[in-house]
Design a protein around this motif. Structure first.
Motif, PDB file in Angstrom:
ATOM      1  N   GLU A 266      37.179 -20.075  41.172  1.00 30.56           N
ATOM      2  CA  GLU A 266      37.097 -19.946  39.716  1.00 30.56           C
ATOM      3  C   GLU A 266      38.066 -20.907  39.026  1.00 30.56           C
ATOM      4  O   GLU A 266      37.741 -21.475  37.984  1.00 30.56           O
TER       5      GLU A 266
ATOM      6  N   SER B 183      39.272 -15.106  35.590  1.00 27.96           N
ATOM      7  CA  SER B 183      38.981 -13.714  35.213  1.00 27.96           C
ATOM      8  C   SER B 183      40.071 -12.745  35.668  1.00 27.96           C
ATOM      9  O   SER B 183      40.409 -11.811  34.932  1.00 27.96           O
TER      10      SER B 183
ATOM     11  N   TRP C  52      32.928 -13.961  31.799  1.00 28.55           N
ATOM     12  CA  TRP C  52      32.272 -14.679  30.718  1.00 28.55           C
ATOM     13  C   TRP C  52      32.968 -14.370  29.403  1.00 28.55           C
ATOM     14  O   TRP C  52      33.260 -13.229  29.106  1.00 28.55           O
ATOM     15  N   HIS C  53      33.222 -15.411  28.660  1.00 27.83           N
ATOM     16  CA  HIS C  53      33.857 -15.235  27.343  1.00 27.83           C
ATOM     17  C   HIS C  53      33.491 -16.429  26.472  1.00 27.83           C
ATOM     18  O   HIS C  53      32.984 -17.433  26.941  1.00 27.83           O
ATOM     19  N   ASP C  54      33.760 -16.291  25.190  1.00 30.10           N
ATOM     20  CA  ASP C  54      33.445 -17.369  24.261  1.00 30.10           C
ATOM     21  C   ASP C  54      34.389 -18.538  24.437  1.00 30.10           C
ATOM     22  O   ASP C  54      35.505 -18.426  24.729  1.00 30.10           O
TER      23      ASP C  54
END
Length: 111
Positions: free
Chosen positions: A62, A81, A109-111
């Motif tokens: 990641e 994460s 997942w994020h903006d």
């Protein structure tokens, strides 16, 4: 939980690192705060639920993905994460009492 302090590890700028449930704090920063300890306890839980080796494997993969995404190693680190979950909840000292298994997935997942 074992806590050790070192003059040279982790790298400057980081108060502690969690290696297989053993916390190593940077000696020059003094004793870890209750929030820093909670942050590392969150990582300990993540490590156990990912069966140790998969935690470090997924962490590194990641980080590589985030490095390509942000083109900045520190930004990549803060957007892993596992780190997002720990930083988001390290001030909540009761977090681990109510945390569901694999909660780090909510932070992928994020903006």
């Amino acid at each position: 939980m074992k806590i050790y302090y070192s003059k040279h590890f982790p790298p400057k700028g980081f108060a502690a690192i969690n290696l297989f449930g053993i916390i190593i704090g940077r000696k020059e920063y003094g004793n870890l705060s209750k929030y820093e300890l909670n942050h590392e306890k969150i990582h300990s839980r993540q490590i156990v639920e990912m069966l140790w080796v998969f935690f470090y494997l997924l962490y590194f993969v990641e980080w590589l993905i985030r490095l390509a995404q942000y083109r900045d190693s520190l930004a990549a680190y803060y957007n892993i994460s596992f780190e997002r979950e720990a930083y988001s909840n390290d001030k909540n000292l009761n977090y681990l009492k109510n945390r569901n298994w694999y909660s780090f997935i909510n932070y992928i997942w994020h903006d």
